[in-house]
Each structure stands twice: as structure tokens, then as C-alpha cells.
Design a protein around this motif. Sequence first.
Motif, PDB file in Angstrom:
ATOM      1  N   GLY A   1       2.040  11.359   2.876  1.00  0.00           N
ATOM      2  CA  GLY A   1       2.457  12.539   1.681  1.00  0.00           C
ATOM      3  C   GLY A   1       2.426  11.818   0.422  1.00  0.00           C
ATOM      4  O   GLY A   1       2.185  12.674  -0.634  1.00  0.00           O
ATOM      5  N   GLY A   2       2.496  10.692   0.338  1.00  0.00           N
ATOM      6  CA  GLY A   2       2.853  10.189  -1.138  1.00  0.00           C
ATOM      7  C   GLY A   2       1.478  10.336  -1.847  1.00  0.00           C
ATOM      8  O   GLY A   2       1.558  10.226  -3.199  1.00  0.00           O
TER       9      GLY A   2
ATOM     10  N   ALA B   1       8.066   9.828 -11.733  1.00  0.00           N
ATOM     11  CA  ALA B   1       7.774   8.152 -11.345  1.00  0.00           C
ATOM     12  C   ALA B   1       8.694   8.005 -10.187  1.00  0.00           C
ATOM     13  O   ALA B   1       9.230   8.782  -9.497  1.00  0.00           O
ATOM     14  N   MET B   2       8.456   6.572  -9.728  1.00  0.00           N
ATOM     15  CA  MET B   2       8.689   6.335  -8.465  1.00  0.00           C
ATOM     16  C   MET B   2      10.253   6.202  -8.482  1.00  0.00           C
ATOM     17  O   MET B   2      10.918   5.851  -9.186  1.00  0.00           O
TER      18      MET B   2
ATOM     19  N   ALA C   1       0.778  -1.264  -0.078  1.00  0.00           N
ATOM     20  CA  ALA C   1       0.065   0.076  -0.036  1.00  0.00           C
ATOM     21  C   ALA C   1       0.852   1.246  -0.015  1.00  0.00           C
ATOM     22  O   ALA C   1       0.613   2.299  -0.562  1.00  0.00           O
ATOM     23  N   VAL C   2       1.995   1.102   0.666  1.00  0.00           N
ATOM     24  CA  VAL C   2       2.955   2.296   0.844  1.00  0.00           C
ATOM     25  C   VAL C   2       3.683   2.619  -0.629  1.00  0.00           C
ATOM     26  O   VAL C   2       3.653   3.803  -1.015  1.00  0.00           O
ATOM     27  N   LEU C   3       4.003   1.474  -1.171  1.00  0.00           N
ATOM     28  CA  LEU C   3       4.537   1.673  -2.620  1.00  0.00           C
ATOM     29  C   LEU C   3       3.737   2.060  -3.524  1.00  0.00           C
ATOM     30  O   LEU C   3       3.834   2.998  -4.369  1.00  0.00           O
TER      31      LEU C   3
ATOM     32  N   VAL D   1       6.847  -1.190  -9.208  1.00  0.00           N
ATOM     33  CA  VAL D   1       7.286  -0.981  -7.969  1.00  0.00           C
ATOM     34  C   VAL D   1       7.068  -2.153  -7.054  1.00  0.00           C
ATOM     35  O   VAL D   1       7.733  -2.222  -5.992  1.00  0.00           O
ATOM     36  N   VAL D   2       6.070  -2.922  -7.279  1.00  0.00           N
ATOM     37  CA  VAL D   2       5.842  -4.133  -6.414  1.00  0.00           C
ATOM     38  C   VAL D   2       6.505  -5.306  -6.593  1.00  0.00           C
ATOM     39  O   VAL D   2       6.646  -6.324  -6.151  1.00  0.00           O
TER      40      VAL D   2
END
Length: 418
Positions: A395-396, A403-404, A301-303, A316-317
Motif C-alpha cells: 500500500g505504501g 509526509a511520513m 524498505a517498508v519505511l 524516517v530511517v
Amino acid sequence: MNKFFIVFLHTYINKLKSKAFIITSVISVALILLVSNMDVIIAKFDKEEVISVIVLDETKQLKPLLEQHLSNTDTHINLISYDDSENKATEEVIEGNYDGLLHLKVSNENLPVATFKAKTVTEASWINDIQRALQQVKIMQATEQLGLDPAEVAKIYEPVPFEKIALEKGAKTEEELDAARGIVYVLLFLIYFAVIFYGTMISTEVATEKSSRVMEILISSVSPVTQMFGKIVGIAALGLTQFTLILSAGYIGMKNRPPKEDGAPSNFIEFISFDELPVITVIYALVFFMLGFLLYATLLAVLGSLVNRVEEANQVVSPVIILMVVGFMIAMSGLGNPTTSFIQVTSFIPFFSPMIMFLRVGMLDVPILEVILSISILIGTTIALAIIGARIYSGGVLMYGNAMSFKNIKKAFQITKK
């Protein structure tokens, strides 16, 4: 708390009513019922099937002996004598008039030698029946030539009585280990697929809301932290609902299978003695399953909050999925030998312990202090990740643009402080 339940129920009910959930649930239940009774279904179709095999018997003696041994098998194989040439018999098989051609003769030692021909040799079950029956004929003839008593020869081939006794107090017997291995195997797959499917669903859900700008509306009424945990618990409940449907279908499908004539377990449930499963094993299964899912779901969830598009979420996962796969492979390797030092050490690593520590407690008599320590580390890591992740998430979800990258994590912390 009221807003948390609103987010939880909204996430759960929307996903529960979605076409994707309904279709996948129906297909999964149908497949489970089909697979759990596949051998019964195949047996119904193959029950009346008779295999026709041409036999060219140069000895004129092997065919009757072979038929005698084949009569003890479940396969209906009809051995047909053929007086024409081998080439003609081969053509008959190629044209599909017969299923195979068996050429029988004897070696220099006066023992059976066979050549088998068929259009394909993929139907190994009935071909193997013929080979095993011919092997019995060979043993019988060799016994007669050597002047041995068949009863004495049978004793030679009897399995050696070999009883395994565990001396350690509380250690499981071989039968209990086999049963424990089965339930551990099932749970490992459940944890693995739960994280793969439902964990990534959380990150995708967050990224989708950000890309559609829905997130800007949501954060005006509900705090980001409430959103994050509401989504995690909602999708966790969705996963439990779908797993309950699938496991119930599998239990019903296997439980209703007809018993085998030889008294052997007719299904996986009987093999693992599900009805006699210790309550503590079920408790451990639920604890490690839920803690493992919460740990990975929080991280995903954070990512998901750090990316702007669904395509970026899928990228990202990937490291998290790789981490999950590593733990899964370690656990699979530990099924055969759960007492190694490597398995013991990795059972305390929080990202691996949901699978590996359950592997140990399911198959071994692990000291309660080790179990408590592993669960405590897992809970502590999940709480720490939730606290840090909540700040990053807050914040995200407000970050758009690049991008990440790891710089986004620092920016997310700075936005949260403001």
C-alpha cells in the motif's frame, strides 16, 4: 519466482555497474591496502632518517651512558655535544638546524634530571625513546648508589608469573579469547556498516522510484512484494560483493607483510589465528550477519515505501539507525565482559541479537539451546516483519501526498485490503 529474479538481477547489476559502486570499491580497496601496510610504508620513508639532538651535559658523564642505552632502540638518534650557551642552542633548534635540545644535570640525590626542548613535542616516538633510555640510566645509577646487584634489581622488575586457567568445561583460554575478540570486533563493524550503507540504500531506492513515478510503471508488471524482496536480496548481494573485495584486499595486504624479527604476530590475521578459526564460528558469523541484515533491510524498505522523497527517507530511517547504534554500543561494551546478565538478556532481543549473540558465541561456550532460541526469535521476527511489512509496502508504494506519519501505516493497510 521468475519476476523476483528479474528484479533481483536488475537491482544487483545496475548498482554493480554504477559509478558510485566502482569508485567506492576502488577507493576502499586502495585504502585497505594502504592502511594494512602503513607501518611498513612509514618505515621505508623513515629508515634513513637520523634525529639530531643537542646535548648540554653538566655532568660530562650522562651523555655516554644515554648513548649506550639508545643504541638498543630502532630509532637513529644522534646526540651532539654543545659547548655554547643554552640560549644559543635553543636558537639552533628554533631555526631547524637540530631536532631538539636535551639539558642534562643531576638532582640533590645525584640522579639524572633532564629538560627537553623542541619546536613541537608531537613526535612522541623518538622523544619517548630518549626518556626511556634516561630512565634506564637513572635505575642503573640508583642501583650503584644503593650498592645493589643489578641482576637482583632486574629480578624485582620482572613480571610476576600469572597463569590464568579456566575451570569451566569448554571455556576458552586467554589467547583464544583475544583471538575471538578480534574476529568478533571485525564482524560487529561489518554488520553495523552493512546496515548503515546498504540498508539505507534500499529505503532511498524505493523513495527515488516513487518520487520519479517509476513505481507506477513497475507495479503494473511486478507485485510490490516481489519488488521489495527482490531489492533487498539484490542490494544484499551487492553488499556481499563489495565486502568480499574489501576483505580480500585486507587479507592479501596483511598476509604479505614481512615477519617481525621478534617472532610476534606481524598482522591482524596472525593475531586472531584466522587459519585456525573454528568452522562453527564462521557459520555463526554468516548466519547472524545475513539474518541481521535481512531484519533491518526489511524494516528500512517498508519505511522507504511510506515516504515520497529521498529527503524524507533520510529522516524516517533515523530511528532505525539509532536502534542499530544502541545495539552496536552494547556489543562494544560486552567485548570486555561478555558474561554479564545484561549482555545475556539483550542477546535474545532480535534487533540486538545479530551482534550480541554472536559476541557471546564467539567468545564464550554458549549452550546450543540458547543459540537456537536466539536464532529462532530472530528468524521469527524477520518473517513476521516481512509479512506485515509486505502489506505495508504494497500500500505504501501507491501512497503520495503527505509526509511520513504513523497514519500512513494504517492507510497502507487499507489500500492493500482493497
